[in-house]
Design an enzyme around this catalytic site. Structure first.
Site: not given
Ligand SMILES: *Cc1c(COP(=O)(O)O)cnc(C)c1O
Length: 492
Positions: A111
């Site tokens: 993120k």
């Molecule tokens: C948010 C997240 C995901 C999923 O990603 P999306 O974009 O919501 O599909 C997978 N792994 C981790 C560690 C995340 O923080």
């Protein structure tokens, strides 16, 4: 460039304005009016750049209202504090399997790749718009978005950020990261229920006109840091293109060779960015959509029927414990050949009945680009252990889901193209589960578990984790999902 709404193509907006607005007023999501095309030279040239330079160039394809030089400065500042100078390094497991590590930012999850730059884009948009209002960011989180958004927006002038997380739905480390968050403009609150409850509560606030007016009277305009915001999506496109360029410049693949990409998926934001990169000309064959036991997407790609009314499982990959994948709407828009009226109808049906069925030809177009499958808890744990044994590489549970699903794909299809597995978090964020998977030890206390995991895997506890120990807890509020608007009005 202009963006249009998935529910009304006449609803057009400049890309930078969409970053402020978050979601279209008709409830749709903003998507590029046309995908900017990249030729081979442009893609490969990025391999010579630093990550920040490459990201700035990709962002420039969308945000043409920002000067190139300004974008480059923003990107350089955004990615300056990653714990690996390469920012998003590609690691080799075998000649066919590579891992794109996206967890080297301040909060140890992918993120950060978008949320370290989104606040900078938003500040630029605010300046550009001439608006006198401040921004109030409301965010629902399944664990990682919350912390990354808090870090990104912490003490950014003219912004306030409130994060809502499911009380029982995040790991100990994720919770600790959030409740100890510093910053004068930050606020964190637990919500009774699961992520979908938190997300529904937050979405309600955006749609509540009375609430919006009261927020406005206090000098704020609402915006979102969730992956429905185009400002989250665009920076995510960059790392796919960069990783490809690096695979070529490292001699791992030929120029123009197609690869597969496997993404652990929840809200469908990360994998959608890979799909956009493909639309822009990146040589990608299959996008492999990996889910945990909450396998609503696996069923959808299989049957064309999206059904949200199903069992919800709490898993060791909590950031993927999601039944309503918001960004899927952007994919629907493309596979139904940009028929906004049809998308509107599907989304209305989803709201009313909790399910919808995609028409036959759209579904056919969809499965040309995607393969979907899932891994349950046992399989995920075994994959963590086996991958460490075989390659000495420690996976977090989300990435382990992706690795397991890729193994299924290989077995079912025999397609041995080079595969890029996207690694979305550091194993130390989910430390007790990773330790138990690796050695069978059940250690409750998270920092003790982190010490043991470091020992057992011959790695170091990341500084971002050890710094949490002994940090003061600042936020202890818990609310029902119906109360979130009152909670916000109280803190403004
Ligand atoms: C948010 C997240 C995901 C999923 O990603 P999306 O974009 O919501 O599909 C997978 N792994 C981790 C560690 C995340 O923080």
């Amino acid at each position: 460039m202009k963006l249009i709404s998935t529910r009304n193509a006449e609803n057009k907006i400049a890309a930078l304005d969409a970053v402020l607005k978050g979601i279209a007023s008709d409830g749709g999501l903003f998507v590029p009016e046309v995908f900017p095309a990249m030729d081979k030279r442009l893609i490969l040239g990025l391999g010579e750049n630093s990550y920040a330079e490459a990201a700035a160039k990709v962002l420039g394809l969308f945000f043409d209202e920002i000067e190139d030089e300004d974008l480059r400065k923003m990107a350089e500042a955004a990615y300056a504090h990653f714990d690996d100078v390469r920012v998003a390094p590609v690691k080799k497991l075998t000649n066919k399997e590579y891992i794109l590590e996206l967890f080297h930012g301040p909060t140890l999850a992918f993120k950060d790749m978008a949320l370290q730059i989104l606040p900078r884009l938003m500040s630029e948009a605010l300046k550009n718009s001439g608006s006198k209002e401040n921004i109030l960011i409301l965010t629902a989180t399944s664990g990682d978005t919350g912390k990354a958004a808090l870090e990104g927006f912490r003490d950014v002038s003219r912004t306030k950020i409130a994060v809502f997380y499911p009380e029982e739905g995040v790991s100990d480390m994720q919770k600790l990261q959030m409740v100890t968050q510093p910053g004068k403009n930050t606020y964190v609150c637990a919500v009774r229920g699961n992520f979908d409850d938190a997300q529904t509560g937050v979405k309600k606030m955006f749609a509540d006109i009375g609430f919006n007016e009261r927020v406005k009277a206090r000098g704020y305009q609402l915006s979102s840091a969730n992956s429905i915001n185009f400002g989250r999506l665009a920076p995510q496109i960059a790392y796919y293109i960069y990783a490809y360029a690096k695979l070529v410049s490292g001699g791992h693949i030929q120029v123009g060779e197609t690869i597969n990409i496997t993404v652990p998926t929840g809200n469908f934001g990360n994998i959608l960015a890979a799909y956009y990169a493909k639309k822009m000309g990146l040589p990608v064959s299959k996008l492999i959509c990996a889910s945990n036991s909450n396998n609503v997407l696996t069923d959808f790609f299989e049957s064309g029927k999206y059904v949200t009314n199903r069992m919800f499982f709490k898993t060791m990959s909590p950031s993927m414990d999601i039944l309503i994948s918001s960004n899927l709407e952007r994919l629907l828009f493309e596979v139904c050949e940009r028929n906004a009226a049809y998308v509107r109808e599907l989304m209305q049906t989803l709201g009313a009945d909790g399910e919808y069925t995609l028409d036959f030809s759209s579904k056919g177009r969809m499965v040309k680009d995607f393969y979907a499958d899932y891994a349950d808890e046992l399989r995920t744990a075994r994959t963590i252990k086996d991958t460490f044994r075989k390659h000495g590489y420690l996976l977090d549970p989300h990435t382990a889901v992706a690795k397991a699903v890729y193994e299924n794909y290989l077995q079912h299809t025999g397609d041995s193209k080079v595969n890029l597995i996207v690694s979305t978090a550091s194993p130390f964020k989910f430390v007790q589960d990773v330790l138990r998977s690796l050695t069978g030890e059940a250690v409750e206390e998270p920092f003790e578990a982190a010490r043991r995991l470091a020992e057992a895997s011959g790695s170091e506890v990341p500084g971002q984790i050890s710094a949490l120990q002994g940090s003061d807890v600042r936020f202890m509020d818990v609310a029902e999902k119906e109360e979130l608007a009152d909670v916000i009005l109280n803190i403004l």
